[in-house]
Write an enzyme that holds these catalytic residues in place. Structure first.
Site, PDB file in Angstrom:
ATOM      1  N   HIS A  82     -12.077  -2.301   9.098  1.00 20.76           N
ATOM      2  CA  HIS A  82     -11.063  -2.988   9.900  1.00 20.76           C
ATOM      3  C   HIS A  82     -11.664  -3.519  11.205  1.00 20.76           C
ATOM      4  O   HIS A  82     -11.161  -4.486  11.770  1.00 20.76           O
ATOM      5  CB  HIS A  82      -9.909  -2.041  10.239  1.00 20.76           C
ATOM      6  CG  HIS A  82      -9.043  -1.688   9.071  1.00 20.76           C
ATOM      7  ND1 HIS A  82      -9.384  -0.721   8.178  1.00 20.76           N
ATOM      8  CD2 HIS A  82      -7.852  -2.186   8.651  1.00 20.76           C
ATOM      9  CE1 HIS A  82      -8.427  -0.621   7.253  1.00 20.76           C
ATOM     10  NE2 HIS A  82      -7.506  -1.502   7.522  1.00 20.76           N
TER      11      HIS A  82
ATOM     12  N   ARG B 237       3.879   2.820   3.014  1.00 18.96           N
ATOM     13  CA  ARG B 237       4.763   1.808   3.595  1.00 18.96           C
ATOM     14  C   ARG B 237       6.227   2.217   3.452  1.00 18.96           C
ATOM     15  O   ARG B 237       7.022   2.044   4.369  1.00 18.96           O
ATOM     16  CB  ARG B 237       4.535   0.456   2.917  1.00 18.96           C
ATOM     17  CG  ARG B 237       3.093  -0.041   2.980  1.00 18.96           C
ATOM     18  CD  ARG B 237       2.593  -0.246   4.402  1.00 18.96           C
ATOM     19  NE  ARG B 237       1.255  -0.805   4.397  1.00 18.96           N
ATOM     20  CZ  ARG B 237       0.199  -0.238   4.957  1.00 18.96           C
ATOM     21  NH1 ARG B 237       0.312   0.930   5.563  1.00 18.96           N
ATOM     22  NH2 ARG B 237      -0.991  -0.824   4.914  1.00 18.96           N
TER      23      ARG B 237
ATOM     24  N   LYS C 173      -9.164   0.995  -5.620  1.00 17.28           N
ATOM     25  CA  LYS C 173      -9.823   0.494  -4.411  1.00 17.28           C
ATOM     26  C   LYS C 173     -10.716   1.599  -3.818  1.00 17.28           C
ATOM     27  O   LYS C 173     -10.472   2.773  -4.079  1.00 17.28           O
ATOM     28  CB  LYS C 173      -8.791   0.007  -3.387  1.00 17.28           C
ATOM     29  CG  LYS C 173      -7.865   1.095  -2.825  1.00 17.28           C
ATOM     30  CD  LYS C 173      -6.813   0.491  -1.917  1.00 17.28           C
ATOM     31  CE  LYS C 173      -5.966   1.569  -1.262  1.00 17.28           C
ATOM     32  NZ  LYS C 173      -4.878   1.018  -0.465  1.00 17.28           N
ATOM     33  N   HIS C 174     -11.762   1.255  -3.059  1.00 18.94           N
ATOM     34  CA  HIS C 174     -12.192  -0.042  -2.575  1.00 18.94           C
ATOM     35  C   HIS C 174     -13.572  -0.288  -3.185  1.00 18.94           C
ATOM     36  O   HIS C 174     -14.552   0.334  -2.749  1.00 18.94           O
ATOM     37  CB  HIS C 174     -12.284  -0.057  -1.058  1.00 18.94           C
ATOM     38  CG  HIS C 174     -11.042   0.398  -0.343  1.00 18.94           C
ATOM     39  ND1 HIS C 174     -10.719   1.734  -0.177  1.00 18.94           N
ATOM     40  CD2 HIS C 174     -10.033  -0.313   0.233  1.00 18.94           C
ATOM     41  CE1 HIS C 174      -9.575   1.827   0.509  1.00 18.94           C
ATOM     42  NE2 HIS C 174      -9.146   0.591   0.764  1.00 18.94           N
TER      43      HIS C 174
ATOM     44  N   ARG D  16      -7.422  10.279   2.264  1.00 19.76           N
ATOM     45  CA  ARG D  16      -6.949   9.272   1.310  1.00 19.76           C
ATOM     46  C   ARG D  16      -7.702   9.354  -0.011  1.00 19.76           C
ATOM     47  O   ARG D  16      -7.289   8.743  -0.990  1.00 19.76           O
ATOM     48  CB  ARG D  16      -7.103   7.878   1.913  1.00 19.76           C
ATOM     49  CG  ARG D  16      -6.311   7.667   3.199  1.00 19.76           C
ATOM     50  CD  ARG D  16      -6.686   6.363   3.867  1.00 19.76           C
ATOM     51  NE  ARG D  16      -6.385   5.221   3.020  1.00 19.76           N
ATOM     52  CZ  ARG D  16      -6.929   4.010   3.173  1.00 19.76           C
ATOM     53  NH1 ARG D  16      -7.844   3.811   4.119  1.00 19.76           N
ATOM     54  NH2 ARG D  16      -6.590   3.030   2.370  1.00 19.76           N
TER      55      ARG D  16
ATOM     56  N   ASP E 208      -9.703  -7.043  -0.312  1.00 21.99           N
ATOM     57  CA  ASP E 208      -9.086  -6.336   0.803  1.00 21.99           C
ATOM     58  C   ASP E 208      -8.708  -7.380   1.844  1.00 21.99           C
ATOM     59  O   ASP E 208      -9.125  -8.545   1.765  1.00 21.99           O
ATOM     60  CB  ASP E 208     -10.041  -5.295   1.363  1.00 21.99           C
ATOM     61  CG  ASP E 208      -9.332  -4.136   2.065  1.00 21.99           C
ATOM     62  OD1 ASP E 208      -8.115  -4.262   2.341  1.00 21.99           O
ATOM     63  OD2 ASP E 208      -9.976  -3.113   2.336  1.00 21.99           O
TER      64      ASP E 208
ATOM     65  N   ASP F 272       0.856  -1.190   0.000  1.00 19.86           N
ATOM     66  CA  ASP F 272       0.000   0.000   0.000  1.00 19.86           C
ATOM     67  C   ASP F 272       0.891   1.238   0.000  1.00 19.86           C
ATOM     68  O   ASP F 272       1.451   1.603   1.037  1.00 19.86           O
ATOM     69  CB  ASP F 272      -0.866   0.034   1.259  1.00 19.86           C
ATOM     70  CG  ASP F 272      -1.971  -1.004   1.250  1.00 19.86           C
ATOM     71  OD1 ASP F 272      -3.055  -0.699   0.757  1.00 19.86           O
ATOM     72  OD2 ASP F 272      -1.733  -2.121   1.755  1.00 19.86           O
TER      73      ASP F 272
END
Length: 509
Positions: free
Chosen positions: A192, A87, A179-180, A149, A263, A79
């Site tokens: 999450h 990352r 995404k998503h 985001r 995901d 990601d």
């Protein structure tokens, strides 16, 4: 007598290889892959995903990638959105602005350039697939996980920048992942930790959520990631990741024939309902091709959690084949798409030049301000009242905060909460304790106002103590928000190294 088509037995060695092909595990380690992972790659493993704990400096990460690629034709994903989800920049902040800043600048050529620069960084680390861009329309300002985001709150804005970003990535040989799907922007629950819903009509879904996906599919994006989101207008029972009805919209209505990636199946919306193993089976039956298994560092009670998660997924698929629930031809269909992505990746140049970037210009143009925002040159007292973590990234970065301190030597940063360590995927807030002894602050740093009542209260207390304090908003802005009557404020629309520089320059004028 031979087995019926689509129902070959587990004794057939091709079944084991096909199961390996559709799996994308995370793993522990940053220098050498664990033995179980190397063996899985040799058996045809389709992909792996890097989290921040896998990534060191460029040379170290490239060495890890080379070892994996030497073992077999595995696709390495991560990601790397830019901004707060990075990352590569998890330790020192992303070198690239995030989507909200790009949407604010609304310069499609700049977005494509930033996408290309991110792709060049990924190529340097040996990474093949970027799990970006975010194509969600952030129509709900209370969204706890998308926010900055997203490129913005309207479908046309998101569509043109998502297409440009993906084009930049793929121009340097990194596969983009939209995404998503079918859209996580109009939600108030984070998948999450729960099961979010998008309670919009089918007409609204088509005009708002699906339109940017239609645009990026038409542009040739190589992969699409599903959302663990229930959309009652399409399927009232099942999250999109495990819904054949929802994923048929992507295949049939939008005409996407590339790789569908789930995901992370260790997220609460799946793990805490049907479980990871059953989630793997149902996602594949729904039409997913690559099964993302998530981050094995989360909740690791033993050092071999990565292997145990991989084994749970593999065994669930194997048993589903044995029980005739999962036809082998569904595995073969998924593997064909993964092989096509591998072939595309092989056709790319072996190396690319470092990308030029419009990040600094975009970061400057994205800033909004209220009142006089210059600061005195001496030491300052900064108060960071952010409590929410972005669970896709772990602990929120402090890149802009550090830049202000560096520009004012001797300054002090005081957190308004006791913040334990965090990693990607953690959303716990109960252990974040509000401090009572807040100092009188010159600068108050906040996230997205209105997202967290306790954070908002800490900010109000700080402003009451010094109404002239400068408020720096690193989260999502709600139009011309009053910010508790703050007289001076800067909205950055995210956090990154270019954003930090732009703020420091603005404060020094």
């Amino acid at each position: 007598m031979s087995a019926a088509p689509g129902h070959r037995t587990s004794a057939d060695p091709t079944v084991g290889r096909l199961i390996h092909t559709v799996l994308q595990p995370g793993f522990a380690g940053s220098q050498r892959p664990p033995d179980w992972l190397t063996a899985a790659v040799e058996r045809g493993l389709g992909g792996v995903v890097y989290f921040s704990h896998n990534i060191g400096d460029v040379a170290t990460t490239r060495g890890l990638s080379d070892r994996l690629h030497d073992a077999g034709e595995v696709l390495i994903a991560t990601d790397e959105e830019g901004g707060i989800v990075s990352r590569l920049g998890a330790r020192d902040g992303s070198q690239h602005v995030g989507a909200a800043a790009l949407g604010r600048a609304d310069d499609v050529a700049a977005t494509r350039e930033v996408g290309g620069a991110i792709g060049a960084d990924l190529r340097a680390s040996g990474i093949d697939v970027d799990l970006a861009p975010v194509v969600d329309v952030n129509s709900n300002p209370d969204n706890p996980v998308i926010g900055v985001r997203s490129f913005g709150a309207t479908a046309p804005l998101v569509a043109r920048h998502a297409v440009a970003y993906a084009a930049g990535l793929q121009s340097v040989g990194v596969a983009a992942t939209a995404k998503h799907f079918p859209g996580h922007g109009d939600t108030a629950v984070d998948s999450h930790v729960g099961v979010p819903r998008v309670d919009a009509s089918l007409e609204v879904m088509r005009e708002r959520e699906l339109a940017p996906f239609a645009a990026i599919v038409s542009s040739g994006v190589r992969a699409v990631m599903t959302a663990h989101v229930i959309v009652p207008a399409i399927d009232p029972r099942r999250p999109a990741t495990i819904s054949p009805t929802v994923l048929s919209v992507l295949r049939r209505d939008l005409g996407f024939d590339g790789v569908i990636i789930s995901d992370a199946l260790d997220m609460g919306a799946i793990r805490d309902t049907i479980g990871l193993g059953e989630g793997c089976v149902q996602a594949l039956l729904a039409g997913a091709d690559v099964l993302g298994l998530g981050n094995p560092v989360l909740g690791a009670d033993r050092p071999d959690k990565d292997l145990r998660v991989f084994t749970e997924a593999y065994d669930a698929l194997l048993h589903a084949v044995q029980d005739h629930r999962l036809p082998v031809d569904r595995l073969e269909e998924a593997a064909e798409r993964i092989d096509a992505l591998r072939a595309w990746r092989r056709a790319q140049p072996t190396s690319v030049a470092a990308g030029t970037s419009a990040d600094r210009s975009v970061a400057r143009r994205a800033l909004a301000r209220r009142g006089a925002v210059t600061l005195p040159h001496g030491p300052l007292q900064l108060l960071d009242v952010r409590r929410l973590r972005n669970v896709a990234a772990g602990a929120l970065p402090a890149t802009t905060v550090q830049a202000i301190v560096e520009a004012h030597p001797g300054s002090t940063i005081t957190p308004a909460f006791a913040l334990p360590a965090a990693v990607e995927g953690h959303a716990d807030r109960d252990d974040l304790i509000a401090r009572d002894d807040l100092p009188v602050a010159d600068v108050i740093v906040t996230g997205s106002p209105g997202h967290d009542v306790v954070e908002d209260e800490q900010r109000r207390k700080a402003l009451a103590a010094n109404p002239d304090a400068l408020v720096v908003v690193l989260g999502y802005a709600r139009g011309d928000e009053p910010l508790d009557g703050a007289r001076r404020a800067i909205w950055t629309f995210g956090d990154s190294v270019p954003t930090a520089r732009a703020v420091a320059e603005l404060l020094a004028r």
